[in-house]
Write a protein that holds these residues in place. Sequence first.
Motif, PDB file in Angstrom:
ATOM      1  N   SER A  35       0.792  -1.223   0.000  1.00 18.35           N
ATOM      2  CA  SER A  35       0.000   0.000   0.000  1.00 18.35           C
ATOM      3  C   SER A  35       0.827   1.277   0.000  1.00 18.35           C
ATOM      4  N   ARG A  36       2.126   1.182   0.084  1.00 16.71           N
ATOM      5  CA  ARG A  36       2.966   2.377   0.153  1.00 16.71           C
ATOM      6  C   ARG A  36       2.825   3.235  -1.103  1.00 16.71           C
ATOM      7  N   ALA A  37       2.829   2.613  -2.273  1.00 15.53           N
ATOM      8  CA  ALA A  37       2.702   3.367  -3.528  1.00 15.53           C
ATOM      9  C   ALA A  37       1.335   4.035  -3.632  1.00 15.53           C
ATOM     10  N   ILE A  38       0.310   3.369  -3.182  1.00 10.40           N
ATOM     11  CA  ILE A  38      -1.040   3.932  -3.224  1.00 10.40           C
ATOM     12  C   ILE A  38      -1.129   5.150  -2.314  1.00 10.40           C
ATOM     13  N   HIS A  39      -0.571   5.058  -1.113  1.00  8.62           N
ATOM     14  CA  HIS A  39      -0.600   6.186  -0.176  1.00  8.62           C
ATOM     15  C   HIS A  39       0.218   7.360  -0.704  1.00  8.62           C
ATOM     16  N   ARG A  40       1.355   7.074  -1.315  1.00  5.59           N
ATOM     17  CA  ARG A  40       2.196   8.133  -1.863  1.00  5.59           C
ATOM     18  C   ARG A  40       1.477   8.838  -3.023  1.00  5.59           C
ATOM     19  N   ASP A  41       0.823   8.068  -3.881  1.00  4.67           N
ATOM     20  CA  ASP A  41       0.092   8.653  -5.003  1.00  4.67           C
ATOM     21  C   ASP A  41      -1.089   9.484  -4.520  1.00  4.67           C
ATOM     22  N   THR A  42      -1.813   9.005  -3.532  1.00  4.18           N
ATOM     23  CA  THR A  42      -2.946   9.734  -2.983  1.00  4.18           C
ATOM     24  C   THR A  42      -2.507  11.020  -2.303  1.00  4.18           C
ATOM     25  N   ALA A  43      -1.377  10.988  -1.630  1.00  8.75           N
ATOM     26  CA  ALA A  43      -0.877  12.184  -0.954  1.00  8.75           C
ATOM     27  C   ALA A  43      -0.439  13.253  -1.946  1.00  8.75           C
ATOM     28  N   ALA A  44      -0.092  12.875  -3.168  1.00  9.66           N
ATOM     29  CA  ALA A  44       0.388  13.829  -4.167  1.00  9.66           C
ATOM     30  C   ALA A  44      -0.734  14.433  -5.001  1.00  9.66           C
ATOM     31  N   ILE A  45      -1.975  14.061  -4.787  1.00 12.64           N
ATOM     32  CA  ILE A  45      -3.095  14.565  -5.594  1.00 12.64           C
ATOM     33  C   ILE A  45      -3.169  16.093  -5.608  1.00 12.64           C
ATOM     34  N   PRO A  46      -3.032  16.805  -4.493  1.00 13.08           N
ATOM     35  CA  PRO A  46      -3.152  18.269  -4.539  1.00 13.08           C
ATOM     36  C   PRO A  46      -2.051  18.954  -5.352  1.00 13.08           C
ATOM     37  N   PHE A  47      -0.946  18.285  -5.589  1.00 16.24           N
ATOM     38  CA  PHE A  47       0.188  18.911  -6.262  1.00 16.24           C
ATOM     39  C   PHE A  47       0.309  18.515  -7.731  1.00 16.24           C
ATOM     40  N   ARG A  48      -0.633  17.795  -8.284  1.00 13.35           N
ATOM     41  CA  ARG A  48      -0.517  17.299  -9.656  1.00 13.35           C
ATOM     42  C   ARG A  48      -0.546  18.412 -10.692  1.00 13.35           C
ATOM     43  N   ASN A  49      -1.311  19.460 -10.484  1.00 16.89           N
ATOM     44  CA  ASN A  49      -1.454  20.515 -11.481  1.00 16.89           C
ATOM     45  C   ASN A  49      -0.861  21.825 -11.005  1.00 16.89           C
ATOM     46  N   ASP A  50       0.241  21.782 -10.295  1.00 11.55           N
ATOM     47  CA  ASP A  50       0.873  23.006  -9.796  1.00 11.55           C
ATOM     48  C   ASP A  50       1.471  23.863 -10.891  1.00 11.55           C
ATOM     49  N   ASP A  51       1.866  23.284 -12.022  1.00  4.33           N
ATOM     50  CA  ASP A  51       2.516  24.055 -13.059  1.00  4.33           C
ATOM     51  C   ASP A  51       1.526  24.712 -14.027  1.00  4.33           C
ATOM     52  N   ALA A  52       0.238  24.599 -13.782  1.00  3.14           N
ATOM     53  CA  ALA A  52      -0.762  25.226 -14.643  1.00  3.14           C
ATOM     54  C   ALA A  52      -0.737  26.737 -14.442  1.00  3.14           C
ATOM     55  N   PRO A  53      -0.865  27.513 -15.536  1.00  2.00           N
ATOM     56  CA  PRO A  53      -0.855  28.976 -15.387  1.00  2.00           C
ATOM     57  C   PRO A  53      -2.098  29.476 -14.661  1.00  2.00           C
ATOM     58  N   LEU A  54      -1.961  30.560 -13.946  1.00  2.00           N
ATOM     59  CA  LEU A  54      -3.076  31.139 -13.211  1.00  2.00           C
ATOM     60  C   LEU A  54      -3.963  31.933 -14.153  1.00  2.00           C
ATOM     61  N   GLY A  55      -5.244  31.843 -13.936  1.00  2.00           N
ATOM     62  CA  GLY A  55      -6.199  32.628 -14.715  1.00  2.00           C
ATOM     63  C   GLY A  55      -6.273  34.049 -14.179  1.00  2.00           C
ATOM     64  N   PRO A  56      -7.023  34.939 -14.845  1.00  2.00           N
ATOM     65  CA  PRO A  56      -7.080  36.334 -14.406  1.00  2.00           C
ATOM     66  C   PRO A  56      -7.695  36.498 -13.020  1.00  2.00           C
ATOM     67  N   GLU A  57      -8.667  35.677 -12.659  1.00  2.00           N
ATOM     68  CA  GLU A  57      -9.294  35.814 -11.338  1.00  2.00           C
ATOM     69  C   GLU A  57      -8.449  35.179 -10.253  1.00  2.00           C
ATOM     70  N   GLU A  58      -7.488  34.323 -10.620  1.00  2.00           N
ATOM     71  CA  GLU A  58      -6.651  33.670  -9.626  1.00  2.00           C
ATOM     72  C   GLU A  58      -5.349  34.410  -9.376  1.00  2.00           C
TER      73      GLU A  58
END
Length: 61
Positions: A35-58
């Motif tokens: 289960s270590r890989a599953i927990h590591r993958d689940t913990a990384a969910i919030p950081f998956r799209n960090d490199d996306a550009p910010l929109g005008p309202e963000e």
Amino acid sequence: METYSLLREFADSWMLLLLFTVFLGVFLWVIRPGSRAIHRDTAAIPFRNDDAPLGPEEDRT
């Protein structure tokens, strides 16, 4: 024996044993070796799209 006493006796003995067994089973399932890989993958969910550009309202810097 009245219903309340019967259910109380059941809850105090067998249901306690059943719930403890379920708790122990879930605990062992969570810490299993595979289960270590599953927990590591689940913990990384919030950081998956960090490199996306910010929109005008963000873009509020």
